[in-house]
Design an enzyme around this catalytic site. Structure first.
Site, PDB file in Angstrom:
ATOM      1  N   SER A 266       0.844  -1.191   0.000  1.00 52.96           N
ATOM      2  CA  SER A 266       0.000   0.000   0.000  1.00 52.96           C
ATOM      3  C   SER A 266       0.876   1.236   0.000  1.00 52.96           C
ATOM      4  O   SER A 266       2.040   1.190   0.385  1.00 52.96           O
ATOM      5  CB  SER A 266      -0.907   0.019   1.232  1.00 52.96           C
ATOM      6  N   ASP A 267       0.319   2.366  -0.425  1.00 49.67           N
ATOM      7  CA  ASP A 267       1.004   3.634  -0.196  1.00 49.67           C
ATOM      8  C   ASP A 267       0.808   4.015   1.270  1.00 49.67           C
ATOM      9  O   ASP A 267       0.035   3.385   1.999  1.00 49.67           O
ATOM     10  CB  ASP A 267       0.464   4.717  -1.128  1.00 49.67           C
ATOM     11  N   TRP A 268       1.502   5.048   1.714  1.00 52.17           N
ATOM     12  CA  TRP A 268       1.515   5.465   3.124  1.00 52.17           C
ATOM     13  C   TRP A 268       0.086   5.699   3.631  1.00 52.17           C
ATOM     14  O   TRP A 268      -0.618   6.589   3.147  1.00 52.17           O
ATOM     15  CB  TRP A 268       2.338   6.736   3.274  1.00 52.17           C
ATOM     16  N   GLY A 269      -0.351   4.875   4.555  1.00 57.35           N
ATOM     17  CA  GLY A 269      -1.630   5.079   5.214  1.00 57.35           C
ATOM     18  C   GLY A 269      -2.846   4.725   4.386  1.00 57.35           C
ATOM     19  O   GLY A 269      -3.990   4.945   4.834  1.00 57.35           O
TER      20      GLY A 269
END
Length: 721
Positions: A266-269
């Site tokens: 995933s991307d950050w968060g």
């Protein structure tokens, strides 16, 4: 370690240990980090336990051989099974030696130099302990308001695909196990992140599946075909579902159709962000949807850690899904040789030797000079070394020319424009003044600039965007230069001297007030560590500009999106039978961009002649050969990018007016001619039909060859089937 041993290792792991492998945490979480693992602020609120940290699968943002070794050493002491960490970082356009931003590299149309830039970035990063880079970003982009334009290579699917391949080759090499000076690449952001509505970061993407497949997916597929080891999910929605929880996108298209069996992160968060998106009620549902969609690693949120075990116990998630994800992560660690050498690549002495080395700086200078695009030249450039020059503007002495996502790059290491000019002429010939700040100007600054320019033969204005005005979350509705700099141009124009504008920015700009008010315009982008030296090379003609636009420059922000490979309408402007008013047009501005895709000037002239096709007909079994003669009709040696476009005149669905199919960059001496040849196959004429089948149509096609997407020669041919 083979797959059987991986499976045995997974079987030894507790469920908690498996889930921790799916968790990526930032450097401060780890005790071996330089700050000793002191967590404060939002990170402390994540509620990550020491046990999870000790079993985490990867670390985000660690760098420097000494620190990475310290983190890995302490981690291995605490990890029951001795599973090493993956070290991942954003090495986008250089580690410490910073190359031009990717949109600039795209304008070089030089795949070998692009590959070399990634290879150098990998060499520096690997010696500093990094295993994985979150690059390349291959998102096709048609909206220059979007801040991350600077991280893309532009608006064309084919050109983006070629650069995607080049970057992956550069980062990864041939064998990650044996080549410890390479890093694993992670292509991003899957998918269509560059199509965010309104050019606003993280915003909604809504398009047909046919358009997604036709324009946006090819570059990701090219990176995967080149062996890219990882994929990162996008923040945006696709088909109304956030990419990170999108089972059709990740399971059906990415894994099944594209055959990707590597690690999906995933991307950050982004896992937790499914809650505000409105497709998950809480972190538990977000974890369920992300894992079900195939996300192997959750970056910097704790939904997996908090809820995957509960979901398994409740029977909502099969533990086999978690096992699959862990196996993919272990396989990547094995490919990188981490089980044999957890400190892979990290070498303090080698780090000192290769990071920001002379050879690397020379490569950065070369690519910066090849990436700049000369947009206008009314006989002012190149400058003569006997001329007196006034260098004025907020970028005259600024080191802020590295651009966003330069991470460990230092402005102090950057060669400024003043320093670059000082390499060419005596200090007595050069006067320098700030003239204005990026967004503010004072009468005192103006007077300083006027004084600096009073005895100059030529005024060179170093203008542009502060790096914070671009990059992630750097979206702008008004993409003109700030008013302060436009005012500076006007005040300098009052002197009646020749003016050259050099632009430092991360997106195509609305250049009104610049191109129409100055005598020459050089688009330098954010050129990187050697930017000032490269600009001086170009300005003084030691290097002949050869960059060509990888993205159209709008006439006005009101045109956006404006791109060369658009569809026609039933009432196109300029058609022979078109009525004056009732056509697809603006009443107040042209339809066409200010500068089209593929455009760029040189200090010489190139003429095209003798375009020929090997036949008027082609078939599925017989390719079509096209030739054209290109002549350097000017007085300087130069490089030209010869571009081949094709139009399908009548398709089952509407087709673009032009599509780039091939290009070749050639060097010619004054008066020299060269015959350039291209081959077209039936496969290159295929497209996605309304039923999503990928095939070609019989009928008439037009081939165009020229130096940009607008100025071309043409010839038609027929595809028989």
């Amino acid at each position: 370690m083979n797959e059987q041993k991986h499976t045995s290792l997974v079987n030894e792991m507790t469920l908690d240990e498996k889930i921790a492998q799916l968790t990526q945490l930032a450097t401060p979480f780890f005790k071996g980090a330089s700050d000793g693992g002191q967590i404060t602020g939002p990170m402390a609120e994540m509620g990550i336990s020491d046990e999870t940290i000790g079993n985490a699968g990867s670390v985000l943002g660690a760098s420097g051989a000494e620190e990475v070794k310290s983190i890995q050493r302490k981690h291995l002491k605490e990890n029951r099974l001795g599973i090493p960490l993956l070290v991942m970082s954003d090495i986008v356009h250089g580690y410490k030696t910073i190359f031009p931003v990717p949109i600039a590299i795209g304008c070089s149309w030089d795949l070998e130099l692009a590959e070399k830039s990634a290879e150098i970035a990998a060499r520096e990063a690997s010696a500093s302990g990094v295993h994985v880079t979150f690059a390349p970003m291959v998102d096709l982009v048609r909206d220059p308001r979007w801040g991350r334009v600077m991280e893309s290579t532009g608006e064309d699917p084919y050109l983006n695909s070629e650069f995607a391949r080049a970057f992956v080759r550069g980062f990864q090499g041939d064998d990650l196990t044996n080549e410890t000076d390479r890093v694993a690449a992670c292509v991003k952001h899957f998918a269509a992140y560059g199509a965010a509505e309104g050019g606003r970061d993280y915003n909604t993407v809504d398009m047909s599946e046919r358009e997604l497949r036709e324009s946006y997916l090819p570059a990701y597929k090219a990176a995967l075909d080149e062996g890219c080891e990882m994929v990162m999910t996008a923040f945006n929605t696709v088909f109304g579902i956030p990419a990170t929880g999108n089972k059709k996108l990740m399971r059906s298209i990415l894994r099944e159709e594209m055959g990707f069996d590597g690690v999906l992160i995933s991307d950050w968060g982004a896992v937790k962000e499914m809650i505000p998106h409105g497709v998950a009620e809480d972190e538990k549902e977000a974890a369920l949807k992300a894992l079900t969609a195939g996300v192997d690693i959750e970056m910097m949120t704790a939904a997996y850690v908090k809820y995957l075990k509960i979901l398994v116990e409740e029977g909502q998630v099969e533990e086999a899904l978690i096992d699959e994800a862990v196996l993919r992560i272990l396989t990547l660690k094995e490919k990188l040789g981490l089980f044999e050498n957890p400190y892979r690549g990290a070498d303090e002495e080698l780090e000192k030797e290769v990071v920001l080395s002379t050879a690397h700086r020379e490569a950065a200078r070369e690519l910066a000079s090849k990436s700049a695009v000369l947009l206008k030249n009314e006989g002012v450039l190149p400058l003569r070394k006997e001329q007196n020059i006034a260098l004025i503007g907020p970028f005259a002495e600024s080191g802020d020319i590295l651009g966003p996502w330069s991470w460990l790059g230092s402005k102090k290491d950057a060669v400024t424009v003043r320093e670059g000019f000082s390499q060419k002429i005596n200090e007595a010939q050069l006067t320098v003044a700030g003239g204005s700040d990026i967004e503010r100007i004072s009468e005192e600054q103006i007077q300083d600039a006027l004084h600096a320019a009073k005895d100059a033969d030529v005024i060179v204005l170093a203008l542009g965007e502060d790096s914070e005005m671009s990059g992630e979350a750097g979206c702008r509705a008004d993409i003109r230069l700030p008013e302060a700099q436009l005012e500076l141009i006007q005040r300098m124009k009052e002197l009646g001297k020749p003016i050259v504008s050099v632009l430092f920015n991360g997106r195509p700009l609305d250049l009104h007030g610049v191109w129409d008010e100055t005598d020459a315009v050089l688009e330098a982008w954010y050129p990187g560590t050697e930017g000032g030296a490269a600009v001086a090379d170009l300005i003084y003609g030691d290097v002949n500009p050869s960059g060509r636009l990888a993205m159209s420059f709008p006439y006005s922000a009101g045109q956006i999106p404006v791109y060369y490979n658009h569809y026609n309408t039933g009432r196109p402007k300029g058609a022979p039978d078109a009525q004056e008013r009732y056509v697809s047009q603006y009443l107040d501005i042209p339809n066409s961009p200010l500068f089209p895709f593929g455009y760029g000037l040189s200090y010489t002239e190139f003429t095209y002649s003798g375009m020929e096709l090997s036949s008027e007909k082609m078939t599925c079994d017989r390719q079509l050969n096209l030739t054209v003669t290109v002549t350097n009709s000017g007085t300087a040696a130069g490089e030209e990018v010869v571009q081949l476009y094709v139009r399908d005149v009548s398709g089952e669905v509407v087709r673009p007016l032009k599509e780039l199919k091939a290009f070749e960059k050639i060097s010619l001496e004054p008066g020299e001619s060269k015959e350039v040849g291209f081959s077209l196959t039936e496969e290159q004429l295929r497209y996605h039909h309304s039923d999503l089948t990928f095939t070609s149509d019989r009928g008439t096609f037009i081939a165009y060859i020229g130096g940009n997407s607008k100025d071309v020669m043409e010839a038609s041919f027929i595809l028989e089937k």
